[in-house]
Motif scaffolding. Structure first.
Motif, PDB file in Angstrom:
ATOM      1  N   VAL A 248       0.990  -1.158  -0.307  1.00 23.53           N
ATOM      2  CA  VAL A 248       0.301   0.247  -0.160  1.00 23.53           C
ATOM      3  C   VAL A 248       1.291   1.470  -0.364  1.00 23.53           C
ATOM      4  CG1 VAL A 248      -1.940   0.804   1.477  1.00 23.53           C
ATOM      5  CG2 VAL A 248      -1.445  -1.384   1.119  1.00 23.53           C
ATOM      6  N   LEU A 249       1.129   2.163  -1.383  1.00 20.66           N
ATOM      7  CA  LEU A 249       1.788   3.211  -1.202  1.00 20.66           C
ATOM      8  C   LEU A 249       3.484   2.477  -0.594  1.00 20.66           C
ATOM      9  CD1 LEU A 249      -0.409   6.500  -0.089  1.00 20.66           C
ATOM     10  CD2 LEU A 249       0.022   5.192  -2.287  1.00 20.66           C
ATOM     11  N   GLY A 250       3.504   1.438  -1.209  1.00 23.77           N
ATOM     12  CA  GLY A 250       4.987   0.552  -1.477  1.00 23.77           C
ATOM     13  C   GLY A 250       5.007   0.474   0.160  1.00 23.77           C
ATOM     14  N   VAL A 251       4.729   0.471   1.027  1.00 23.01           N
ATOM     15  CA  VAL A 251       4.658  -0.226   2.346  1.00 23.01           C
ATOM     16  C   VAL A 251       3.745  -1.716   2.960  1.00 23.01           C
ATOM     17  CG1 VAL A 251       3.862  -0.688   4.733  1.00 23.01           C
ATOM     18  CG2 VAL A 251       4.593   1.979   3.432  1.00 23.01           C
ATOM     19  N   PRO A 252       4.342  -3.056   3.026  1.00 24.38           N
ATOM     20  CA  PRO A 252       4.348  -4.316   2.434  1.00 24.38           C
ATOM     21  C   PRO A 252       3.119  -3.985   3.795  1.00 24.38           C
ATOM     22  CG  PRO A 252       6.898  -3.768   3.355  1.00 24.38           C
ATOM     23  CD  PRO A 252       6.222  -2.704   3.066  1.00 24.38           C
TER      24      PRO A 252
END
Length: 95
Positions: free
Chosen positions: A6-10
């Motif tokens: 999510v926006l690069g955050v796993p």
């Protein structure tokens, strides 16, 4: 273990037995441990709806929107996010 970025955050995707019976909820997003947890009994359409609702919470958190909204507005955002993405899926499958 499955995950979604999510926006690069796993965020880890977890299924939990008895979540609806024990806690009265279909799923939740743990913003501190980066987990999206869904009741394992959810199937197809219900799964999609709850999954995208919880991803909506993660998205609002990661983009900073979460901090600006009241708890009720956070729920409304997550629900709208879910309805929108589920409707896109329906339209895409019909095409």
């Amino acid at each position: 273990m499955k995950e979604i970025k999510v926006l690069g955050v796993p965020y880890k995707l977890l299924r939990k037995k008895g979540l609806m019976e024990d806690e009265g909820i279909e799923g939740y997003c743990d913003l501190h441990n980066y987990e999206i947890v869904l009741d394992e009994s959810l199937r197809e359409r219900a799964f999609d709806k709850v999954f995208w609702h919880e991803v909506g919470h993660a998205y609002a958190h990661e983009c900073g929107l979460h901090e600006t909204l009241s708890p009720d507005a956070r729920e409304m955002f997550a629900q709208t996010f879910s309805v929108f993405l589920c409707s896109l899926k329906k339209k895409t499958l019909k095409s």
